[in-house]
Structure formats: C-alpha cells, structure tokens
Design a protein around this motif. Structure first.
Motif, PDB file in Angstrom:
ATOM      1  N   GLY A   1      -2.591  -0.333 -26.922  1.00  0.00           N
ATOM      2  CA  GLY A   1      -3.523  -1.237 -27.578  1.00  0.00           C
ATOM      3  C   GLY A   1      -2.817  -2.011 -28.675  1.00  0.00           C
ATOM      4  N   ALA A   2      -3.587  -2.571 -29.583  1.00  0.00           N
ATOM      5  CA  ALA A   2      -3.022  -3.432 -30.618  1.00  0.00           C
ATOM      6  C   ALA A   2      -2.497  -2.666 -31.821  1.00  0.00           C
ATOM      7  N   ASN A   3      -3.019  -1.460 -32.064  1.00  0.00           N
ATOM      8  CA  ASN A   3      -2.709  -0.793 -33.325  1.00  0.00           C
ATOM      9  C   ASN A   3      -1.997   0.556 -33.199  1.00  0.00           C
ATOM     10  N   ARG A   4      -1.594   0.952 -32.006  1.00  0.00           N
ATOM     11  CA  ARG A   4      -0.913   2.243 -31.874  1.00  0.00           C
ATOM     12  C   ARG A   4       0.336   2.077 -31.027  1.00  0.00           C
ATOM     13  N   TYR A   5       1.407   2.695 -31.508  1.00  0.00           N
ATOM     14  CA  TYR A   5       2.662   2.776 -30.765  1.00  0.00           C
ATOM     15  C   TYR A   5       3.050   4.241 -30.658  1.00  0.00           C
ATOM     16  N   TRP A   6       3.642   4.601 -29.542  1.00  0.00           N
ATOM     17  CA  TRP A   6       4.191   5.932 -29.346  1.00  0.00           C
ATOM     18  C   TRP A   6       5.706   5.790 -29.360  1.00  0.00           C
ATOM     19  N   ARG A   7       6.371   6.563 -30.211  1.00  0.00           N
ATOM     20  CA  ARG A   7       7.832   6.487 -30.348  1.00  0.00           C
ATOM     21  C   ARG A   7       8.451   7.730 -29.719  1.00  0.00           C
ATOM     22  N   THR A   8       9.511   7.516 -28.953  1.00  0.00           N
ATOM     23  CA  THR A   8      10.285   8.640 -28.437  1.00  0.00           C
ATOM     24  C   THR A   8      11.760   8.367 -28.662  1.00  0.00           C
ATOM     25  N   GLU A   9      12.452   9.399 -29.025  1.00  0.00           N
ATOM     26  CA  GLU A   9      13.908   9.337 -29.169  1.00  0.00           C
ATOM     27  C   GLU A   9      14.500   9.940 -27.905  1.00  0.00           C
ATOM     28  N   MET A  10      15.386   9.196 -27.257  1.00  0.00           N
ATOM     29  CA  MET A  10      16.011   9.668 -26.031  1.00  0.00           C
ATOM     30  C   MET A  10      17.017  10.760 -26.395  1.00  0.00           C
ATOM     31  N   VAL A  11      16.940  11.889 -25.709  1.00  0.00           N
ATOM     32  CA  VAL A  11      17.792  13.027 -26.008  1.00  0.00           C
ATOM     33  C   VAL A  11      19.248  12.646 -25.728  1.00  0.00           C
ATOM     34  N   GLY A  12      20.076  12.657 -26.773  1.00  0.00           N
ATOM     35  CA  GLY A  12      21.485  12.301 -26.631  1.00  0.00           C
ATOM     36  C   GLY A  12      21.739  10.814 -26.477  1.00  0.00           C
ATOM     37  N   GLY A  13      20.709  10.000 -26.623  1.00  0.00           N
ATOM     38  CA  GLY A  13      20.860   8.561 -26.416  1.00  0.00           C
ATOM     39  C   GLY A  13      20.811   8.221 -24.941  1.00  0.00           C
ATOM     40  N   CYS A  14      20.723   6.963 -24.648  1.00  0.00           N
ATOM     41  CA  CYS A  14      20.613   6.494 -23.267  1.00  0.00           C
ATOM     42  C   CYS A  14      21.628   5.360 -23.090  1.00  0.00           C
ATOM     43  N   ASN A  15      22.833   5.713 -22.734  1.00  0.00           N
ATOM     44  CA  ASN A  15      23.963   4.791 -22.690  1.00  0.00           C
ATOM     45  C   ASN A  15      23.649   3.510 -21.930  1.00  0.00           C
ATOM     46  N   GLY A  16      23.822   2.385 -22.614  1.00  0.00           N
ATOM     47  CA  GLY A  16      23.647   1.081 -21.989  1.00  0.00           C
ATOM     48  C   GLY A  16      22.233   0.544 -21.992  1.00  0.00           C
ATOM     49  N   LEU A  17      21.275   1.317 -22.466  1.00  0.00           N
ATOM     50  CA  LEU A  17      19.879   0.880 -22.406  1.00  0.00           C
ATOM     51  C   LEU A  17      19.614  -0.354 -23.250  1.00  0.00           C
ATOM     52  N   GLY A  18      20.225  -0.458 -24.409  1.00  0.00           N
ATOM     53  CA  GLY A  18      19.982  -1.597 -25.284  1.00  0.00           C
ATOM     54  C   GLY A  18      20.698  -2.867 -24.868  1.00  0.00           C
ATOM     55  N   THR A  19      21.455  -2.827 -23.794  1.00  0.00           N
ATOM     56  CA  THR A  19      22.219  -3.978 -23.319  1.00  0.00           C
ATOM     57  C   THR A  19      21.309  -4.947 -22.568  1.00  0.00           C
ATOM     58  N   PRO A  20      21.418  -6.247 -22.817  1.00  0.00           N
ATOM     59  CA  PRO A  20      20.615  -7.213 -22.055  1.00  0.00           C
ATOM     60  C   PRO A  20      20.867  -7.062 -20.551  1.00  0.00           C
ATOM     61  N   GLY A  21      19.798  -7.206 -19.783  1.00  0.00           N
ATOM     62  CA  GLY A  21      19.907  -7.078 -18.339  1.00  0.00           C
ATOM     63  C   GLY A  21      19.787  -5.654 -17.838  1.00  0.00           C
ATOM     64  N   ARG A  22      19.482  -4.732 -18.716  1.00  0.00           N
ATOM     65  CA  ARG A  22      19.296  -3.327 -18.334  1.00  0.00           C
ATOM     66  C   ARG A  22      17.822  -2.967 -18.484  1.00  0.00           C
ATOM     67  N   ALA A  23      17.371  -2.061 -17.640  1.00  0.00           N
ATOM     68  CA  ALA A  23      15.974  -1.626 -17.670  1.00  0.00           C
ATOM     69  C   ALA A  23      15.915  -0.114 -17.502  1.00  0.00           C
TER      70      ALA A  23
END
Length: 141
Positions: free
Chosen positions: A71-93
C-alpha cells in the motif's frame, strides 16, 4: 564410503560459498534511497514470512536490502543473508519461487538473473526476517 566423502566435500564447499561473502557497506546513494522510503516510518516486530500478496511490489535498494511496498504507507524490509551478489547492478532482477505456499519466508532462496543477457542466472541468496515499517497514522499489525 564414497558417498560420505562426496557429501562431506559438498557440504564444506557449499558452506564456504554461503558464508564467505560478507555484506558490503551501503553506498551513500543506496543509504539515501533507503532513507527516502523509510523516513518517518516506525519499525515493527520482525516476521518470519511475508504473505505473497505483499510481495508484488519489490524495490531493490542494494545487494543487501530489498523492500516490499504494501500500500501507500507500509514497507517490508529484508536483509539478504550474506548479501546478494550482483543484485544492485542495472539489468539484474531477483526471481523468487513459491512451492506449496503463498508466502516468502526467511531462508527462502532467490536467484539473481541478468535480464540483458537473456535471463541467465548469475547468483543466488536467501531472505532474512521481514520487518514492517509503518507510516504515521497507520495502525500496525
């Protein structure tokens, strides 16, 4: 005897891969984006699972953090265990799969694909706890 050796070798290899990658520090740009989404919101009690109807609107902040808009007023945050290599790179999903359940849960595996290269898998990671962040005037569950 051979199967025991192979199993022990496989287990030690997998555990080395899973825990050698320490999460990278958050970049100033990612920290600014995370602050923009969570500013003025209050963190609730961490949950082990996130119902799938809340997982449709995913926001990748960086290789460590993913938000789900509820909705407009709630976000759920999760931290990926150990990070998620390459996820923040453009063109990755991030691709998730549900088997027999309608939820994403702590420990569920997600795969990173390169959308520019025909959808090849380039990495994987697992979800941590899901923490709700609720905006002012919204009742917390």
């Amino acid at each position: 005897m051979r199967s025991f050796v192979a199993l022990a070798l496989t287990a030690s290899t997998l555990s080395g891969c899973a825990y050698n990658a320490a999460p990278q520090p958050r970049s100033p740009l990612a920290a600014q984006e995370l602050d923009r989404y969570l500013a003025g919101r209050v963190a609730g009690r961490p949950q082990a699972c996130l119902p799938s109807y809340r997982s449709q609107d995913m926001i990748v902040v960086d290789e460590n953090t993913v938000l789900f808009r509820d909705g407009a007023n709630r976000y759920w945050r999760t931290e990926m265990v150990g990070g998620c290599n390459g996820l923040g790179t453009p063109g990755r999903a991030l691709v998730t799969k549900s088997f027999g359940t309608a939820q994403l849960c702590r420990g569920d595996i997600a795969q990173v694909i390169d959308t520019a290269a025909g959808g090849f898998f380039v990495g994987g990671c697992s979800f941590g706890d899901f923490v709700p962040y609720t905006g002012p005037g919204i009742r917390r569950r």
